[in-house]
Design a protein around this motif. Sequence first.
Motif, PDB file in Angstrom:
ATOM      1  N   ALA A 152      43.834  51.471  59.481  1.00 55.73           N
ATOM      2  CA  ALA A 152      43.541  53.057  60.588  1.00 55.73           C
ATOM      3  C   ALA A 152      44.537  51.686  61.523  1.00 55.73           C
ATOM      4  CB  ALA A 152      42.692  52.621  61.818  1.00 55.73           C
ATOM      5  N   GLN A 153      44.185  50.185  61.428  1.00 50.76           N
ATOM      6  CA  GLN A 153      45.500  49.431  62.118  1.00 50.76           C
ATOM      7  C   GLN A 153      46.901  49.742  61.944  1.00 50.76           C
ATOM      8  OE1 GLN A 153      44.682  48.445  65.256  1.00 50.76           O
ATOM      9  NE2 GLN A 153      46.683  47.589  65.465  1.00 50.76           N
ATOM     10  N   PHE A 154      46.950  50.018  60.547  1.00 55.09           N
ATOM     11  CA  PHE A 154      48.123  49.890  59.758  1.00 55.09           C
ATOM     12  C   PHE A 154      48.703  51.001  59.880  1.00 55.09           C
ATOM     13  CE2 PHE A 154      49.814  51.529  55.874  1.00 55.09           C
ATOM     14  CZ  PHE A 154      50.716  50.348  55.614  1.00 55.09           C
ATOM     15  N   LEU A 155      48.166  52.274  59.700  1.00 58.73           N
ATOM     16  CA  LEU A 155      49.191  53.456  60.624  1.00 58.73           C
ATOM     17  C   LEU A 155      49.175  53.207  61.673  1.00 58.73           C
ATOM     18  CD1 LEU A 155      45.692  55.839  58.118  1.00 58.73           C
ATOM     19  CD2 LEU A 155      48.955  55.315  57.774  1.00 58.73           C
ATOM     20  N   LEU A 156      48.727  52.843  62.867  1.00 58.01           N
ATOM     21  CA  LEU A 156      48.511  52.780  64.164  1.00 58.01           C
ATOM     22  C   LEU A 156      50.647  51.980  63.991  1.00 58.01           C
ATOM     23  CD1 LEU A 156      45.347  51.795  66.265  1.00 58.01           C
ATOM     24  CD2 LEU A 156      48.130  53.298  66.809  1.00 58.01           C
ATOM     25  N   ASP A 157      50.056  50.827  63.265  1.00 57.08           N
ATOM     26  CA  ASP A 157      51.310  49.823  63.503  1.00 57.08           C
ATOM     27  C   ASP A 157      52.777  50.525  62.802  1.00 57.08           C
ATOM     28  OD1 ASP A 157      49.542  47.597  64.298  1.00 57.08           O
ATOM     29  OD2 ASP A 157      49.637  46.932  62.427  1.00 57.08           O
ATOM     30  N   ARG A 158      52.565  51.074  62.046  1.00 57.76           N
ATOM     31  CA  ARG A 158      53.217  52.094  60.883  1.00 57.76           C
ATOM     32  C   ARG A 158      53.800  52.956  62.095  1.00 57.76           C
ATOM     33  NH1 ARG A 158      54.701  50.975  55.815  1.00 57.76           N
ATOM     34  NH2 ARG A 158      54.449  48.275  55.843  1.00 57.76           N
ATOM     35  N   GLY A 159      53.654  53.169  62.975  1.00 57.60           N
ATOM     36  CA  GLY A 159      53.167  54.526  63.845  1.00 57.60           C
ATOM     37  C   GLY A 159      53.062  55.857  63.217  1.00 57.60           C
ATOM     38  N   ILE A 160      52.408  55.938  62.264  1.00 59.61           N
ATOM     39  CA  ILE A 160      51.242  57.280  61.395  1.00 59.61           C
ATOM     40  C   ILE A 160      50.634  57.810  61.899  1.00 59.61           C
ATOM     41  CG2 ILE A 160      51.232  58.313  59.025  1.00 59.61           C
ATOM     42  CD1 ILE A 160      52.930  55.493  58.574  1.00 59.61           C
ATOM     43  N   ALA A 161      49.843  56.564  63.325  1.00 57.48           N
ATOM     44  CA  ALA A 161      48.720  57.219  63.991  1.00 57.48           C
ATOM     45  C   ALA A 161      48.479  57.238  65.099  1.00 57.48           C
ATOM     46  CB  ALA A 161      47.515  56.963  63.673  1.00 57.48           C
ATOM     47  N   ARG A 162      48.199  58.244  65.999  1.00 58.30           N
ATOM     48  CA  ARG A 162      48.917  57.553  67.335  1.00 58.30           C
ATOM     49  C   ARG A 162      47.624  56.589  68.059  1.00 58.30           C
ATOM     50  NH1 ARG A 162      49.591  63.735  67.552  1.00 58.30           N
ATOM     51  NH2 ARG A 162      47.302  63.730  67.819  1.00 58.30           N
ATOM     52  N   ASN A 163      46.351  56.865  67.427  1.00 60.25           N
ATOM     53  CA  ASN A 163      45.233  55.833  67.977  1.00 60.25           C
ATOM     54  C   ASN A 163      44.829  55.523  66.323  1.00 60.25           C
ATOM     55  OD1 ASN A 163      43.734  58.115  68.601  1.00 60.25           O
ATOM     56  ND2 ASN A 163      45.027  58.150  70.402  1.00 60.25           N
ATOM     57  N   LYS A 164      43.513  54.975  67.057  1.00 59.19           N
ATOM     58  CA  LYS A 164      42.542  54.835  66.330  1.00 59.19           C
ATOM     59  C   LYS A 164      41.300  55.831  65.863  1.00 59.19           C
ATOM     60  CE  LYS A 164      41.984  50.559  64.962  1.00 59.19           C
ATOM     61  NZ  LYS A 164      40.887  49.106  64.930  1.00 59.19           N
ATOM     62  N   GLU A 165      41.793  57.001  66.891  1.00 62.28           N
ATOM     63  CA  GLU A 165      40.043  57.908  66.837  1.00 62.28           C
ATOM     64  C   GLU A 165      41.529  59.212  66.361  1.00 62.28           C
ATOM     65  OE1 GLU A 165      38.053  59.520  66.997  1.00 62.28           O
ATOM     66  OE2 GLU A 165      36.742  57.652  67.762  1.00 62.28           O
ATOM     67  N   HIS A 166      42.637  59.158  66.078  1.00 62.06           N
ATOM     68  CA  HIS A 166      43.059  59.702  65.286  1.00 62.06           C
ATOM     69  C   HIS A 166      43.716  60.059  64.006  1.00 62.06           C
ATOM     70  CE1 HIS A 166      47.437  61.295  64.604  1.00 62.06           C
ATOM     71  NE2 HIS A 166      47.576  62.220  64.749  1.00 62.06           N
ATOM     72  N   ALA A 167      43.198  58.019  63.608  1.00 60.47           N
ATOM     73  CA  ALA A 167      43.552  57.950  62.276  1.00 60.47           C
ATOM     74  C   ALA A 167      42.653  58.445  61.676  1.00 60.47           C
ATOM     75  CB  ALA A 167      44.111  56.288  62.457  1.00 60.47           C
ATOM     76  N   PHE A 168      41.528  58.063  62.060  1.00 61.18           N
ATOM     77  CA  PHE A 168      40.147  58.757  61.540  1.00 61.18           C
ATOM     78  C   PHE A 168      40.018  60.753  61.154  1.00 61.18           C
ATOM     79  CE2 PHE A 168      38.740  54.561  61.892  1.00 61.18           C
ATOM     80  CZ  PHE A 168      37.907  54.024  61.269  1.00 61.18           C
ATOM     81  N   LYS A 169      40.379  60.545  61.878  1.00 62.24           N
ATOM     82  CA  LYS A 169      40.242  62.414  62.068  1.00 62.24           C
ATOM     83  C   LYS A 169      41.327  63.086  61.224  1.00 62.24           C
ATOM     84  CE  LYS A 169      39.647  66.583  65.009  1.00 62.24           C
ATOM     85  NZ  LYS A 169      40.256  66.818  66.631  1.00 62.24           N
ATOM     86  N   HIS A 170      42.257  62.808  61.433  1.00 58.13           N
ATOM     87  CA  HIS A 170      43.616  63.383  60.572  1.00 58.13           C
ATOM     88  C   HIS A 170      43.094  63.049  59.206  1.00 58.13           C
ATOM     89  CE1 HIS A 170      45.082  66.471  63.113  1.00 58.13           C
ATOM     90  NE2 HIS A 170      44.890  65.135  64.195  1.00 58.13           N
ATOM     91  N   PHE A 171      43.524  61.096  58.938  1.00 54.77           N
ATOM     92  CA  PHE A 171      44.082  60.733  57.783  1.00 54.77           C
ATOM     93  C   PHE A 171      42.780  59.840  57.143  1.00 54.77           C
ATOM     94  CE2 PHE A 171      47.399  59.742  60.922  1.00 54.77           C
ATOM     95  CZ  PHE A 171      48.682  60.963  59.983  1.00 54.77           C
TER      96      PHE A 171
END
Length: 292
Positions: A135-154
């Motif tokens: 989730a942090q990796f996706l955040l750093d890459r600008g792919i996820a907006r926040n942790k919640e978003h990363a878990f919910k969608h990815f």
Amino acid sequence: MLADLHAHTWFSDGTLSPQALLERAASRGLTHLAITDHDTTAAFERIDPDWIAPGLQLLPGVEISTLWERQEIHIVGLGIDCANETLQTLLRAQQQLRRERAAAMDIRLQKAGICGLMYYLATLPCQAVGRNHVAQFLLDRGIARNKEHAFKHFLGDRGKYAASAHWCGIDAAVRAIRAAGGIAILAHPNRYRISNPALRRLVSEFAIAGGEGLEVSYSNLDADRLDHLASLCLANDLWASTGSDFHAPGNHWMDLGKFRLLPARCADRAIWLHPGWPACQREVKRMSLSDA
Ligand code: AMP
Ligand code: MN
Ligand code: MN
Ligand code: MN
């Protein structure tokens, strides 16, 4: 007495070193802290007893991911002997499953043109890679907006890049914790997406397997849910545990020691009254120079 018996360091998906976590525990007035990293006890090989403030008791712990009826259920082991071979054999297998799951997520990400997950993971101090790191990796890459978003969608159950792992069963986790002289506790019972009857069945099967405690109070729990968990605990003759599930500073609703007191009717079933509790307070050995 302020016992936070569920907290993470950077050896799993927390962000603090063991030393920084111990400092925070003391500054927040804890009397007891259990470090319970996901599927690893690496933190306990790196703790200098001088880091433990007077008046703070540190307990060795672990949080094991298990599968029960295709649900991921977390079991905390408190007061374990980290040198126990049965426990470490299980934890090594779980860490391997975590690496394989990360590699499977990496393949999915690469297919979508997102490269570099495995390099990113290799830069971290953790011994048990998890979805929080992804989730942090996706955040750093600008792919996820926040942790919640990363878990919910990815990364959640039906997430785009999610991969599953065949974790050990509840029985195996409880057996390993008991073999290591620890007390097995069912973690955050109302964070699982299961019905109330399924939760009752889970708690009863956990108790039959030799589980002895239930996390009754933890972060972000309202009074009604706390009351419900207290009833579940007492109905199954379990001991009541408390812990924040702290991962990182900055998350104001999940800080060390931040949870409701146990309800009065659980007072004589508090985990610190368990006959095995004194033995759980194991001495932290000083590192030898060659370990440093
Ligand atoms: P894992 O151990 O890899 O299965 O990942 C589980 C961890 O991910 C949990 O211990 C939490 O730290 C974190 N987690 C799970 N769901 C969420 C969520 N919706 N938002 C933020 N963190 C989450
Ligand atoms: Mn976690
Ligand atoms: Mn958990
Ligand atoms: Mn946890």
